[in-house]
Scaffold this motif. Structure first.
Motif, PDB file in Angstrom:
ATOM      1  N   ARG A 188     -28.316  -2.074  18.868  1.00 45.16           N
ATOM      2  CA  ARG A 188     -28.184  -2.660  17.767  1.00 45.16           C
ATOM      3  C   ARG A 188     -26.769  -3.147  18.062  1.00 45.16           C
ATOM      4  N   ALA A 189     -25.913  -2.888  18.538  1.00 46.53           N
ATOM      5  CA  ALA A 189     -24.746  -3.483  17.929  1.00 46.53           C
ATOM      6  C   ALA A 189     -24.926  -4.830  18.182  1.00 46.53           C
ATOM      7  N   GLU A 190     -25.714  -5.023  19.585  1.00 46.70           N
ATOM      8  CA  GLU A 190     -25.626  -6.771  20.362  1.00 46.70           C
ATOM      9  C   GLU A 190     -26.596  -6.960  19.122  1.00 46.70           C
ATOM     10  N   ALA A 191     -27.473  -6.744  19.766  1.00 43.48           N
ATOM     11  CA  ALA A 191     -28.693  -7.592  17.748  1.00 43.48           C
ATOM     12  C   ALA A 191     -27.870  -8.045  16.883  1.00 43.48           C
ATOM     13  N   ALA A 192     -26.736  -6.997  16.017  1.00 40.99           N
ATOM     14  CA  ALA A 192     -26.292  -7.170  14.108  1.00 40.99           C
ATOM     15  C   ALA A 192     -25.321  -8.637  14.708  1.00 40.99           C
TER      16      ALA A 192
ATOM     17  N   ARG B  27     -25.556 -10.289  16.955  1.00 42.61           N
ATOM     18  CA  ARG B  27     -26.502 -11.583  17.635  1.00 42.61           C
ATOM     19  C   ARG B  27     -26.815 -12.785  16.644  1.00 42.61           C
ATOM     20  N   LEU B  28     -27.511 -11.419  14.865  1.00 45.85           N
ATOM     21  CA  LEU B  28     -28.016 -11.698  14.486  1.00 45.85           C
ATOM     22  C   LEU B  28     -26.664 -12.516  13.167  1.00 45.85           C
ATOM     23  N   ARG B  29     -25.496 -12.903  13.270  1.00 41.91           N
ATOM     24  CA  ARG B  29     -24.284 -12.696  12.454  1.00 41.91           C
ATOM     25  C   ARG B  29     -23.995 -14.055  12.782  1.00 41.91           C
ATOM     26  N   THR B  30     -23.785 -14.121  14.259  1.00 45.48           N
ATOM     27  CA  THR B  30     -23.474 -15.271  15.112  1.00 45.48           C
ATOM     28  C   THR B  30     -24.289 -16.690  14.457  1.00 45.48           C
ATOM     29  N   SER B  31     -25.715 -15.957  14.374  1.00 44.09           N
ATOM     30  CA  SER B  31     -26.630 -17.048  14.699  1.00 44.09           C
ATOM     31  C   SER B  31     -26.797 -17.494  13.317  1.00 44.09           C
ATOM     32  N   ALA B  32     -26.766 -16.272  12.564  1.00 45.46           N
ATOM     33  CA  ALA B  32     -26.822 -16.931  11.141  1.00 45.46           C
ATOM     34  C   ALA B  32     -25.637 -18.285  10.858  1.00 45.46           C
ATOM     35  N   ALA B  33     -24.487 -17.875  11.224  1.00 38.55           N
ATOM     36  CA  ALA B  33     -23.480 -18.570  11.074  1.00 38.55           C
ATOM     37  C   ALA B  33     -23.838 -20.490  11.987  1.00 38.55           C
ATOM     38  N   SER B  34     -24.436 -19.968  13.028  1.00 36.52           N
ATOM     39  CA  SER B  34     -24.675 -21.576  13.492  1.00 36.52           C
ATOM     40  C   SER B  34     -26.011 -22.366  12.483  1.00 36.52           C
ATOM     41  N   ALA B  35     -26.354 -21.603  11.889  1.00 35.44           N
ATOM     42  CA  ALA B  35     -27.428 -21.634  11.231  1.00 35.44           C
ATOM     43  C   ALA B  35     -27.675 -22.705  10.216  1.00 35.44           C
ATOM     44  N   ALA B  36     -26.330 -21.686   9.320  1.00 36.86           N
ATOM     45  CA  ALA B  36     -25.370 -21.953   8.259  1.00 36.86           C
ATOM     46  C   ALA B  36     -24.961 -23.693   8.579  1.00 36.86           C
ATOM     47  N   LEU B  37     -23.980 -23.718   9.332  1.00 34.10           N
ATOM     48  CA  LEU B  37     -23.278 -25.116  10.024  1.00 34.10           C
ATOM     49  C   LEU B  37     -24.803 -26.121  10.296  1.00 34.10           C
ATOM     50  N   ARG B  38     -25.503 -25.767  10.725  1.00 32.37           N
ATOM     51  CA  ARG B  38     -26.761 -26.455  11.354  1.00 32.37           C
ATOM     52  C   ARG B  38     -27.459 -27.448  10.196  1.00 32.37           C
ATOM     53  N   ASP B  39     -27.337 -25.994   8.719  1.00 29.76           N
ATOM     54  CA  ASP B  39     -28.093 -27.084   7.811  1.00 29.76           C
ATOM     55  C   ASP B  39     -26.710 -27.811   6.724  1.00 29.76           C
ATOM     56  N   ARG B  40     -25.418 -27.286   7.372  1.00 25.37           N
ATOM     57  CA  ARG B  40     -24.575 -27.735   6.626  1.00 25.37           C
ATOM     58  C   ARG B  40     -24.800 -29.533   7.059  1.00 25.37           C
TER      59      ARG B  40
ATOM     60  N   ASP C  16     -13.878 -20.165  15.186  1.00 24.84           N
ATOM     61  CA  ASP C  16     -13.300 -19.247  14.856  1.00 24.84           C
ATOM     62  C   ASP C  16     -14.271 -17.748  14.568  1.00 24.84           C
ATOM     63  N   ALA C  17     -15.185 -17.624  14.020  1.00 27.12           N
ATOM     64  CA  ALA C  17     -16.268 -16.463  13.557  1.00 27.12           C
ATOM     65  C   ALA C  17     -16.379 -16.019  15.191  1.00 27.12           C
ATOM     66  N   HIS C  18     -17.102 -17.134  16.053  1.00 27.02           N
ATOM     67  CA  HIS C  18     -17.987 -16.968  17.535  1.00 27.02           C
ATOM     68  C   HIS C  18     -16.609 -16.491  17.987  1.00 27.02           C
ATOM     69  N   THR C  19     -15.670 -16.620  17.724  1.00 24.83           N
ATOM     70  CA  THR C  19     -13.804 -16.625  18.990  1.00 24.83           C
ATOM     71  C   THR C  19     -14.057 -15.019  18.718  1.00 24.83           C
ATOM     72  N   ALA C  20     -13.997 -14.915  17.518  1.00 29.95           N
ATOM     73  CA  ALA C  20     -13.566 -13.502  16.675  1.00 29.95           C
ATOM     74  C   ALA C  20     -14.598 -12.005  17.292  1.00 29.95           C
ATOM     75  N   ALA C  21     -15.464 -13.110  17.457  1.00 31.26           N
ATOM     76  CA  ALA C  21     -16.894 -12.065  17.611  1.00 31.26           C
ATOM     77  C   ALA C  21     -16.834 -11.270  19.176  1.00 31.26           C
ATOM     78  N   LEU C  22     -16.378 -12.014  19.860  1.00 35.67           N
ATOM     79  CA  LEU C  22     -15.937 -12.234  21.490  1.00 35.67           C
ATOM     80  C   LEU C  22     -15.499 -10.599  21.521  1.00 35.67           C
ATOM     81  N   ALA C  23     -14.497 -10.118  20.831  1.00 28.88           N
ATOM     82  CA  ALA C  23     -13.885  -8.920  20.931  1.00 28.88           C
ATOM     83  C   ALA C  23     -15.255  -7.488  21.439  1.00 28.88           C
ATOM     84  N   GLU C  24     -16.245  -7.539  20.008  1.00 30.85           N
ATOM     85  CA  GLU C  24     -17.161  -6.831  20.283  1.00 30.85           C
ATOM     86  C   GLU C  24     -18.521  -6.827  20.480  1.00 30.85           C
ATOM     87  N   ALA C  25     -18.656  -8.012  21.571  1.00 27.57           N
ATOM     88  CA  ALA C  25     -19.648  -8.917  22.821  1.00 27.57           C
ATOM     89  C   ALA C  25     -19.532  -8.385  23.911  1.00 27.57           C
TER      90      ALA C  25
END
Length: 168
Positions: free
Chosen positions: A48-52, A54-67, A131-140
């Motif tokens: 469940r933690a990994e799915a959350a 993945r959702l958070r980091t994927s959404a950040a990349s999707a927002a960048l794609r849209d930008r 930076d957000a992806h780098t910060a997420a490394l600690a919990e991945a």
């Protein structure tokens, strides 16, 4: 009168210990034990933690794609320059998602009328996502951490490419 003890035969001893062992096996026959239950619960929590994550980091990349897309639409002169970076951001969003899907993201912030300023703002967004992806490394977990590290590095390269001058 002292009690006399009946000698125990090997056959009788084996029968008793065999019955006891069979009873213990029957008690655990459903395949669960306290340790197994804890392990399954821990694996479910980790999933469940990994799915959350993945959702958070994927959404950040999707927002960048849209930008990227929004800047390219607002400033057609930079569309060709942004196309490969936008495509990479889309691939990152898909790779980070638990299952490939189109990820909706909030509408991008207004785009500057000045193309150079729009690219600087886009570079800042790429750095924030990196930076957000780098910060997420600690919990991945390890496999996702390797993917996040790669995507974060690519985001840093995007920021660099967006801020360097054409022809340099």
């Amino acid at each position: 009168m002292p009690a006399t003890r009946t000698p125990t035969s090997r056959r009788a001893a084996l029968a008793v210990t065999g019955a006891a062992a069979a009873g213990l096996l029957a008690a655990c026959s459903d395949g669960t034990s306290p340790q197994t239950d804890r392990g399954a619960a821990e694996r479910a929590r980790a999933a469940r933690a990994e799915a959350a994550l993945r959702l958070r980091t994927s959404a950040a990349s999707a927002a960048l794609r849209d930008r990227y897309e929004a800047v390219a639409l607002r400033h057609p002169a930079v569309r060709e320059r942004l196309a490969p970076l936008r495509e990479e951001a889309a691939q990152h969003a898909t790779a980070l998602a638990a299952a490939p899907a189109h990820l909706a993201s909030p509408p991008p912030a207004p785009i500057s009328d000045d193309p150079a300023e729009a690219l600087r703002e886009l570079a800042a967004t790429a750095r924030q996502v990196s930076d957000a992806h780098t910060a997420a490394l600690a919990e991945a977990p390890p496999e996702l951490a390797r993917l996040l590290a790669s995507v974060a590095a690519a985001g840093a390269v995007h920021a660099y490419l967006l801020t360097r001058r054409e022809g340099s």
